[in-house]
Design an enzyme around this catalytic site. Sequence first.
Site, PDB file in Angstrom:
ATOM      1  N   HIS A 194       0.802  -1.226   0.000  1.00  0.00           N
ATOM      2  CA  HIS A 194       0.000   0.000   0.000  1.00  0.00           C
ATOM      3  C   HIS A 194       0.835   1.277   0.000  1.00  0.00           C
ATOM      4  CE1 HIS A 194      -4.028  -1.849   0.789  1.00  0.00           C
ATOM      5  NE2 HIS A 194      -3.252  -2.849   1.169  1.00  0.00           N
ATOM      6  N   ASP A 211       3.462   9.612  -0.945  1.00  0.00           N
ATOM      7  CA  ASP A 211       2.267   8.872  -0.539  1.00  0.00           C
ATOM      8  C   ASP A 211       2.017   7.760  -1.536  1.00  0.00           C
ATOM      9  OD1 ASP A 211       0.113   8.306   1.087  1.00  0.00           O
ATOM     10  OD2 ASP A 211      -0.690  10.337   1.043  1.00  0.00           O
TER      11      ASP A 211
END
Length: 472
Positions: free
Chosen positions: A162, A374
């Site tokens: 992720h 991110d």
Amino acid sequence: MSRADLVVVANRLPVDRVEGPDGEPTWRRSPGGLVTALEQVMQNLDGAWVGWGGKPDLDVEPFEFDGTVLVPVPLSRDDLRDYYEGFSNGTIWPLYHDVIAAPVYKRSWWDAYVRVNRRFAEAAAKHVQDGGFVWVQDYQLQLVPQMLRELRPDVTIGYFHHIPFPAYSLFAQLPWRRQVLEGLLGADVIGFQRVEDAGNFQRSIRRLLHYPTKGETVTVPTIEDAARTVISRSYPISIDANHFLELAQRPDIIARAQSIREQLGAEKLMLGVDRLDYTKGIRHRLKAYGEMLADGRITGKDATLVQIASPSRPGVEAYQELRDEIEMSVARINGDYSTVETTAIRYLHQGYPREEMVALYLAADVMLVTALRDGMNLVAKEYVAVRADNTGVLVLSEFAGAADELGSALLVNPHDIEGTKDILSRSLQMPVAEQARRMKTMRKKVFDNDVVKWGQRFLDDMETSRARRNDA
């Protein structure tokens, strides 16, 4: 208890243990991003979920919750200190986020990481049926795929990463770099958020293990001389866009959004929603906003910044220092530029339920997603999903995975303070017609590629891997 065809393995269970009305412990669904992403995928499957129960030394038997069997893995306080706060978040997290903070390499942390990963692998092996699927989630469990393959060679294993996967020049610093790569290659399908992350992974494979890669595959030699083919590619994660749109159309949430705007009083509302983390660029955002106020480019009547920074990893020293620094910056800016009638920054160190977040998204003229690094950032997609009238401006860091899909946002380099100030000024002045053109493009992308499609793509590739192995 019967074994499941699909077992999800994640650091946390999708529930929190809370005290019920009668004082007895009970469980409620967690608000986290991973849970939100996977709840749709798990709904129609005979599934089990392996994860930590959220409290140290909690040892309870597997139980059923909303049709899914939950398998708690006990972790001691020492495990949490060394495996979670230590290796996962003191070593891997900063290393994989471009060394924004310095990683710490402790052998005792690594030993705990190995020990805990084995515990998760054993739990998954026990609860997956013959020939079933196991889907491992994220950086806390990078060794589980290979450990599980040794325990249950009959199952098909997927792993989804992720967070970013770093460039080889950074990954090579990790003392246990080969072990991590070998752990991940125990999977049949390895997923990343961005094409760039999958490329970084494959370059590390070639440089360190010298395994051949071709396109989106890695050839892994085996003891039996029958090489395994591992799929390694990007699967950008998404949201349940229709659910967010339904919330945004509820009269009570619309009324709440209007109330928020009236209470703040400024002409424009700018919104930041982040975990309190040094990767999220909150310090840079505050610096740019504070300088705009100092330069007279905006006043408190022109705009208010609402910054939500939900609590994160309070046991890690770097996060304690970050909170102190951010709160000092907010106090200084408010002291200099707020008035009796207006507040320059509304800073909230709290988490909020989804309904309140949707009301804030509806109230906000500008959404600020300015992370330094991110993996994806689902807040950006949530904001886009609720803007059914095609108004609103998304300011998005080019270093967030969402920038690959949401190119119609105002993309920004958050390290460039002057450039960020210019983008923020532009966002506040953008004509409605331009807002609509950009938002329509982004909304189509979000609704065409929702979380169900993300999960289905990954599971389809796992099914392909299982079929290929059965045919061999």
